[in-house]
Design an enzyme around this catalytic site. Structure first.
Site, short mmCIF file in Angstrom:
data_model
loop_
_atom_site.label_atom_id
_atom_site.label_comp_id
_atom_site.label_asym_id
_atom_site.label_seq_id
_atom_site.Cartn_x
_atom_site.Cartn_y
_atom_site.Cartn_z
N ALA A 42 0.88 -1.24 0.04
CA ALA A 42 0.05 0.04 0.02
C ALA A 42 0.79 1.27 0.17
CB ALA A 42 -0.87 -0.05 1.25
N CYS A 43 2.10 1.15 0.67
CA CYS A 43 3.02 2.25 0.38
C CYS A 43 3.69 2.63 -0.63
CB CYS A 43 4.15 2.22 1.73
SG CYS A 43 3.30 1.72 3.31
N SER A 44 3.71 1.85 -2.00
CA SER A 44 4.25 2.20 -3.08
C SER A 44 3.31 1.88 -4.26
CB SER A 44 5.44 0.76 -3.05
OG SER A 44 4.75 -0.29 -3.22
#
Length: 108
Positions: A42-44
């Site tokens: 989700a962070c990328s």
């Protein structure tokens, strides 16, 4: 292969990777079948680089780019899950065939 713990995870989310298949190719092929998944973590989501979260978990860059994230919605039903699993198996097999990837068997 499953990324992360088998037990310490959010119940409706799974992060998996398929060696020999680029996550972005898998995403596009599943999208053509009406199935939405995400690549990386989700962070990328907005970058083409390997997820720093996946790298921190110990994945190699070439492993990190083979991953997808699948989330079940509140109204996802068993038939939709079965359809996803069938489509996933076919798409992974087709993409591996195109790439020439061979699953290594243990030599005995």
């Amino acid at each position: 292969a499953l990324t992360g713990s088998q037990t310490k995870r959010i119940a409706n989310n799974i992060h998996i990777r398929f060696l020999g298949v680029e996550g972005k190719d898998l995403l596009m092929a599943l999208n053509e079948k009406g199935i939405a998944v995400s690549t990386g973590s989700a962070c990328s989501e907005k970058t083409q680089e390997s997820s720093r979260v996946l790298l921190a978990l110990g994945l190699l860059p070439e492993e990190a780019v083979t991953s997808i994230r699948v989330s079940l919605g509140k109204y996802t039903n068993e038939k939709e899950i079965d359809n996803f699993l069938l489509a996933l198996a076919k798409v992974v097999a087709r993409l591996r065939e195109i790439s020439g990837y061979q699953i290594k068997k243990d030599a005995k």
